[in-house]
Design a protein around this motif. Structure first.
Motif, PDB file in Angstrom:
ATOM      1  N   TRP A  44     -12.910 -14.983 -22.866  1.00 11.66           N
ATOM      2  CA  TRP A  44     -11.534 -15.627 -23.643  1.00 11.66           C
ATOM      3  C   TRP A  44     -10.852 -15.743 -22.312  1.00 11.66           C
ATOM      4  O   TRP A  44     -10.375 -17.020 -21.894  1.00 11.66           O
ATOM      5  CB  TRP A  44     -10.804 -15.536 -24.420  1.00 11.66           C
ATOM      6  CG  TRP A  44      -8.848 -15.366 -24.704  1.00 11.66           C
ATOM      7  CD1 TRP A  44      -7.989 -14.780 -23.997  1.00 11.66           C
ATOM      8  CD2 TRP A  44      -9.077 -16.108 -25.345  1.00 11.66           C
ATOM      9  NE1 TRP A  44      -7.190 -15.472 -24.581  1.00 11.66           N
ATOM     10  CE2 TRP A  44      -7.538 -16.485 -25.027  1.00 11.66           C
ATOM     11  CE3 TRP A  44      -9.329 -17.771 -26.038  1.00 11.66           C
ATOM     12  CZ2 TRP A  44      -7.109 -17.606 -26.050  1.00 11.66           C
ATOM     13  CZ3 TRP A  44      -9.645 -18.346 -26.386  1.00 11.66           C
ATOM     14  CH2 TRP A  44      -7.342 -18.857 -26.483  1.00 11.66           C
ATOM     15  N   ALA A  45     -10.668 -14.737 -21.580  1.00 14.65           N
ATOM     16  CA  ALA A  45      -9.359 -14.708 -20.358  1.00 14.65           C
ATOM     17  C   ALA A  45     -10.220 -15.940 -19.450  1.00 14.65           C
ATOM     18  O   ALA A  45      -9.739 -16.595 -18.556  1.00 14.65           O
ATOM     19  CB  ALA A  45     -10.242 -13.280 -19.271  1.00 14.65           C
ATOM     20  N   ARG A  46     -12.222 -16.224 -19.483  1.00 15.90           N
ATOM     21  CA  ARG A  46     -12.363 -16.587 -18.541  1.00 15.90           C
ATOM     22  C   ARG A  46     -12.252 -17.679 -18.966  1.00 15.90           C
ATOM     23  O   ARG A  46     -11.928 -19.382 -17.816  1.00 15.90           O
ATOM     24  CB  ARG A  46     -14.065 -16.820 -17.958  1.00 15.90           C
ATOM     25  CG  ARG A  46     -14.456 -17.044 -17.206  1.00 15.90           C
ATOM     26  CD  ARG A  46     -16.187 -17.040 -17.156  1.00 15.90           C
ATOM     27  NE  ARG A  46     -16.131 -15.760 -16.960  1.00 15.90           N
ATOM     28  CZ  ARG A  46     -17.240 -15.692 -17.142  1.00 15.90           C
ATOM     29  NH1 ARG A  46     -18.526 -16.471 -17.550  1.00 15.90           N
ATOM     30  NH2 ARG A  46     -18.072 -14.112 -17.374  1.00 15.90           N
ATOM     31  N   ALA A  47     -11.919 -18.475 -20.714  1.00 17.89           N
ATOM     32  CA  ALA A  47     -12.438 -19.933 -21.231  1.00 17.89           C
ATOM     33  C   ALA A  47     -10.653 -20.108 -20.123  1.00 17.89           C
ATOM     34  O   ALA A  47     -10.340 -21.343 -19.722  1.00 17.89           O
ATOM     35  CB  ALA A  47     -12.169 -19.973 -22.452  1.00 17.89           C
ATOM     36  N   LEU A  48      -9.504 -19.328 -20.711  1.00 16.10           N
ATOM     37  CA  LEU A  48      -8.126 -19.681 -20.330  1.00 16.10           C
ATOM     38  C   LEU A  48      -7.675 -20.289 -19.337  1.00 16.10           C
ATOM     39  O   LEU A  48      -6.979 -20.987 -18.605  1.00 16.10           O
ATOM     40  CB  LEU A  48      -7.322 -18.539 -20.669  1.00 16.10           C
ATOM     41  CG  LEU A  48      -6.015 -18.822 -21.107  1.00 16.10           C
ATOM     42  CD1 LEU A  48      -5.740 -19.313 -22.377  1.00 16.10           C
ATOM     43  CD2 LEU A  48      -4.969 -17.770 -21.240  1.00 16.10           C
ATOM     44  N   LEU A  49      -8.479 -19.047 -17.669  1.00 21.57           N
ATOM     45  CA  LEU A  49      -8.131 -19.261 -16.508  1.00 21.57           C
ATOM     46  C   LEU A  49      -8.753 -20.794 -16.209  1.00 21.57           C
ATOM     47  O   LEU A  49      -8.425 -21.502 -15.419  1.00 21.57           O
ATOM     48  CB  LEU A  49      -8.858 -18.527 -15.457  1.00 21.57           C
ATOM     49  CG  LEU A  49      -9.241 -18.807 -14.152  1.00 21.57           C
ATOM     50  CD1 LEU A  49      -7.674 -18.706 -13.717  1.00 21.57           C
ATOM     51  CD2 LEU A  49      -9.896 -17.190 -13.267  1.00 21.57           C
ATOM     52  N   GLY A  50     -10.333 -20.527 -16.723  1.00 27.62           N
ATOM     53  CA  GLY A  50     -11.173 -22.181 -16.319  1.00 27.62           C
ATOM     54  C   GLY A  50     -10.118 -23.499 -16.868  1.00 27.62           C
ATOM     55  O   GLY A  50     -10.796 -24.547 -16.495  1.00 27.62           O
ATOM     56  N   ARG A  70     -11.570 -26.475 -14.537  1.00 30.86           N
ATOM     57  CA  ARG A  70     -12.716 -26.475 -14.297  1.00 30.86           C
ATOM     58  C   ARG A  70     -13.341 -27.095 -15.952  1.00 30.86           C
ATOM     59  O   ARG A  70     -14.374 -27.145 -16.067  1.00 30.86           O
ATOM     60  CB  ARG A  70     -13.553 -24.972 -14.343  1.00 30.86           C
ATOM     61  CG  ARG A  70     -13.101 -24.886 -12.656  1.00 30.86           C
ATOM     62  CD  ARG A  70     -14.169 -23.665 -12.973  1.00 30.86           C
ATOM     63  NE  ARG A  70     -13.353 -22.112 -12.569  1.00 30.86           N
ATOM     64  CZ  ARG A  70     -13.804 -21.751 -14.010  1.00 30.86           C
ATOM     65  NH1 ARG A  70     -14.156 -21.582 -13.928  1.00 30.86           N
ATOM     66  NH2 ARG A  70     -12.272 -20.351 -13.776  1.00 30.86           N
ATOM     67  N   TYR A  71     -12.512 -26.624 -16.800  1.00 29.27           N
ATOM     68  CA  TYR A  71     -13.122 -27.335 -17.738  1.00 29.27           C
ATOM     69  C   TYR A  71     -11.726 -28.072 -18.538  1.00 29.27           C
ATOM     70  O   TYR A  71     -10.548 -27.745 -18.035  1.00 29.27           O
ATOM     71  CB  TYR A  71     -12.645 -25.897 -19.541  1.00 29.27           C
ATOM     72  CG  TYR A  71     -13.650 -25.189 -18.684  1.00 29.27           C
ATOM     73  CD1 TYR A  71     -15.193 -25.192 -18.812  1.00 29.27           C
ATOM     74  CD2 TYR A  71     -13.214 -23.779 -18.894  1.00 29.27           C
ATOM     75  CE1 TYR A  71     -16.650 -24.349 -19.027  1.00 29.27           C
ATOM     76  CE2 TYR A  71     -14.794 -22.908 -18.117  1.00 29.27           C
ATOM     77  CZ  TYR A  71     -15.737 -22.970 -18.131  1.00 29.27           C
ATOM     78  OH  TYR A  71     -16.984 -22.320 -18.021  1.00 29.27           O
ATOM     79  N   ASP A  72     -11.532 -29.227 -19.290  1.00 24.28           N
ATOM     80  CA  ASP A  72     -10.639 -29.853 -19.432  1.00 24.28           C
ATOM     81  C   ASP A  72     -10.424 -29.690 -21.113  1.00 24.28           C
ATOM     82  O   ASP A  72      -8.918 -29.903 -21.167  1.00 24.28           O
ATOM     83  CB  ASP A  72     -11.479 -31.196 -19.899  1.00 24.28           C
ATOM     84  CG  ASP A  72     -12.150 -32.143 -18.732  1.00 24.28           C
ATOM     85  OD1 ASP A  72     -11.170 -32.124 -18.338  1.00 24.28           O
ATOM     86  OD2 ASP A  72     -13.424 -32.380 -18.749  1.00 24.28           O
ATOM     87  N   ILE A  73     -10.965 -28.683 -21.902  1.00 24.76           N
ATOM     88  CA  ILE A  73     -10.330 -28.390 -23.151  1.00 24.76           C
ATOM     89  C   ILE A  73     -10.600 -27.537 -23.867  1.00 24.76           C
ATOM     90  O   ILE A  73     -12.002 -26.802 -23.674  1.00 24.76           O
ATOM     91  CB  ILE A  73     -10.648 -29.855 -24.701  1.00 24.76           C
ATOM     92  CG1 ILE A  73     -10.506 -30.597 -23.746  1.00 24.76           C
ATOM     93  CG2 ILE A  73     -10.068 -29.144 -25.880  1.00 24.76           C
ATOM     94  CD1 ILE A  73     -10.417 -32.056 -25.142  1.00 24.76           C
TER      95      ILE A  73
END
Length: 246
Positions: A68-74, A79-82
């Motif tokens: 989760w933390a990496r997804a939010l940071l990305g 690095r991620y759109d959505i």
């Protein structure tokens, strides 16, 4: 070559070029079954709904599962759109634009069976108890901002419920369906030592969060919301819920 044939060829070339240059969006989520999980059919219910709506809006999608933390940071870094599975918080509007809600999550507390902890709707009554919370999650505005709450950050719900079963915290919380999914995979010792409190903390709208680093974030959100409405009208949304047993 006839004018009609030339027109058809030109149309085919234009359509092909449009398809080839269709924007491919980078989707991300953590493992949060039954809503998001790379090991489930089509990535889980939320991933399937989001993917279907975006594809109907004309986008290609790539999906990656990370903590989760990496997804939010990305998402914040572009690095991620959505982010597929986000609850609203004011803080997150600094990194992304929220869609309207497309699913509802009922957030409930879980306690040990051998304790008399109760929840009457006033979460401030829980100040005396250490509560395991997943790092980076937003549960409700009041709960999240309450500095007197004894929050014990953990990496995920399985860790939280094992800490609860071991007596290291007095409570934890999550979406009821998510909690039941994980508890069904725990040992009988853990599963039978805890129980749900009947009253929910809140009901949260599950949304996508589109990175502000993507210059088309407004258009992506508008297209997504429009297609969710259309999917509910034409029966697609209900069919997807049924496929996942909901």
């Amino acid at each position: 070559m006839s004018h009609l044939l030339r027109a058809c060829c030109l149309l085919g070339i234009l359509l092909g070029a449009s398809h080839a240059t269709a924007e491919n969006l980078r989707l991300v989520a953590d493992a949060w079954p039954p809503f998001t999980d790379a090991g489930m059919a089509n990535g889980g219910l939320a991933t399937q709904i989001v993917t279907t709506a975006l594809q109907r809006a004309g986008y290609g999608v790539d999906f990656e599962q990370v903590p989760w933390a990496r997804a939010l940071l990305g998402v914040g870094e572009g690095r991620y759109d959505i982010l597929v599975n986000a609850w609203y918080s004011d803080e997150r509007t600094r990194i992304g634009q929220f869609s309207a809600g497309y699913l509802v999550n009922r957030i409930v507390f879980i306690k040990r069976r051998d304790t008399d902890v109760a929840f009457n709707g006033d979460y401030t009554s829980l100040h005396p108890y250490p509560i395991a919370v997943v790092r980076g999650y937003a549960y409700s505005q009041g709960f999240d901002s309450d500095e007197q709450m004894q929050k014990v950050p953990v990496h995920n719900f399985p860790m939280a419920v094992r800490m609860l079963a071991a007596g290291r915290v007095q409570l934890t919380l999550d979406d009821e369906l998510v909690a039941r999914y994980y508890l069904s995979r725990e040992s009988p010792k853990v599963r039978n030592s805890v129980e749900f409190l009947p009253r929910s903390l809140t009901e949260n709208q599950l949304r996508i969060l589109v990175s502000l680093k993507n210059p088309d974030h407004d258009r992506i959100v508008a297209g997504f919301d429009r297609q969710i409405t259309a999917m509910k009208a034409d029966g697609t949304y209900a069919r997807l819920l049924k496929e996942f047993g909901m």
